[in-house]
Design an enzyme around this catalytic site. Structure first.
Site, mmCIF file in Angstrom:
data_model
loop_
_atom_site.group_PDB
_atom_site.id
_atom_site.type_symbol
_atom_site.label_atom_id
_atom_site.label_comp_id
_atom_site.label_asym_id
_atom_site.label_seq_id
_atom_site.Cartn_x
_atom_site.Cartn_y
_atom_site.Cartn_z
ATOM 1 N N THR A 1 -4.265 6.294 1.874
ATOM 2 C CA THR A 1 -4.509 7.696 2.248
ATOM 3 C C THR A 1 -5.180 8.452 1.100
ATOM 4 O OG1 THR A 1 -2.421 7.505 3.495
ATOM 5 C CG2 THR A 1 -3.512 9.629 3.534
ATOM 6 N N LYS B 1 -11.174 -0.404 6.495
ATOM 7 C CA LYS B 1 -9.913 -0.276 7.207
ATOM 8 C C LYS B 1 -10.205 0.209 8.625
ATOM 9 C CE LYS B 1 -5.369 1.933 6.720
ATOM 10 N NZ LYS B 1 -4.475 2.542 5.722
ATOM 11 N N GLU C 1 0.862 -1.176 0.000
ATOM 12 C CA GLU C 1 0.000 0.000 0.000
ATOM 13 C C GLU C 1 0.903 1.231 0.000
ATOM 14 O OE1 GLU C 1 -2.831 2.518 3.076
ATOM 15 O OE2 GLU C 1 -2.681 0.350 3.363
ATOM 16 N N ARG D 1 0.792 10.114 1.049
ATOM 17 C CA ARG D 1 1.257 11.022 2.102
ATOM 18 C C ARG D 1 2.541 11.733 1.690
ATOM 19 N NH1 ARG D 1 1.599 7.602 7.502
ATOM 20 N NH2 ARG D 1 2.409 9.593 8.235
#
Length: 214
Positions: free
Chosen positions: A69, A129, A41, A45
């Site tokens: 994100t 999640k 993943e 960010r």
């Protein structure tokens, strides 16, 4: 291609990675693959994330790529353009879910409360999640907040504070698809070029998952 979330569930662990340099993309992928961990993943960010995803998609197609994100509809669409096979977010935003679904991106929004679960489930999400997993109350908390939704067949990827030593507490729960791990490949590891260390941690995580789910 099979459902990417089915594949991540078979693996049992997903490395959650904030990568700062595009030059680290291929060494990172090779370190993970050498450790027997064929998924990652890549979180949005860092400024390098999109280019990293695109490079990995082109040069390491055997790596199952997730984009993390994802905080805006634009990010969801960008993830697809860069070759991500699935997407995740730390929270629930209906506009992001809609964008991911419109773009054909399998997507797991973040949840932390029963209200979050209700909203995500109403949007058709069946994988979510749980974030931040450890600070939010750990396996006991998730067991309790997910219980009223058991008839919906929901599954979760806990991320945030999960460690090699605590994987068993999570993977023993029927509602867990896989765990997300930031410890496998940190920004510091990549800055220092500790690819061997990443391989070692990836191999240990995969082995632990196989022990727990033979």
């Amino acid at each position: 291609m099979s459902n990417p979330f089915d594949l991540t569930a078979r693996i049992g662990v997903v490395p959650v990675i904030a990568i700062e340099s595009v030059d680290h993309a291929i060494p990172l992928a090779d370190a993970l693959l050498e450790g027997g961990l064929p998924t990652a993943e890549i979180t949005f960010r860092t400024e390098a994330a999109a280019e990293v995803l695109a490079r990995l998609h082109e040069q390491r197609p055997e790596l199952l790529l997730g984009a993390g994100t994802i905080l805006s509809p634009e990010a969801a669409r960008l993830a697809v353009q860069c070759g991500a096979a699935y997407g995740l977010a730390p929270g629930f935003d209906p506009a992001v879910v809609d964008a991911a679904q419109s773009a054909g991106l399998p997507f797991a929004p973040g949840i932390m409360t029963p209200s979050d679960i209700s909203l995500a489930a109403a949007k058709g999400c069946r994988l979510m999640k749980f974030f931040p997993a450890a600070p939010a109350g750990g396996p006991s908390m998730l067991t309790n907040i997910s219980a009223p939704f058991a008839h919906l067949g929901l599954r979760f990827i806990p991320t945030g504070g999960v460690k090699l030593e605590t994987m068993g507490e999570w993977l023993s729960l029927p509602v867990i698809a896989a765990v997300g791990g930031t410890w496998i490949a940190t920004a510091r590891d990549m800055r220092e070029g500790d690819w061997a260390g990443i391989t070692t941690r990836a191999r240990a995580a995969v082995a632990r998952a196989k022990e727990l789910r033979p």
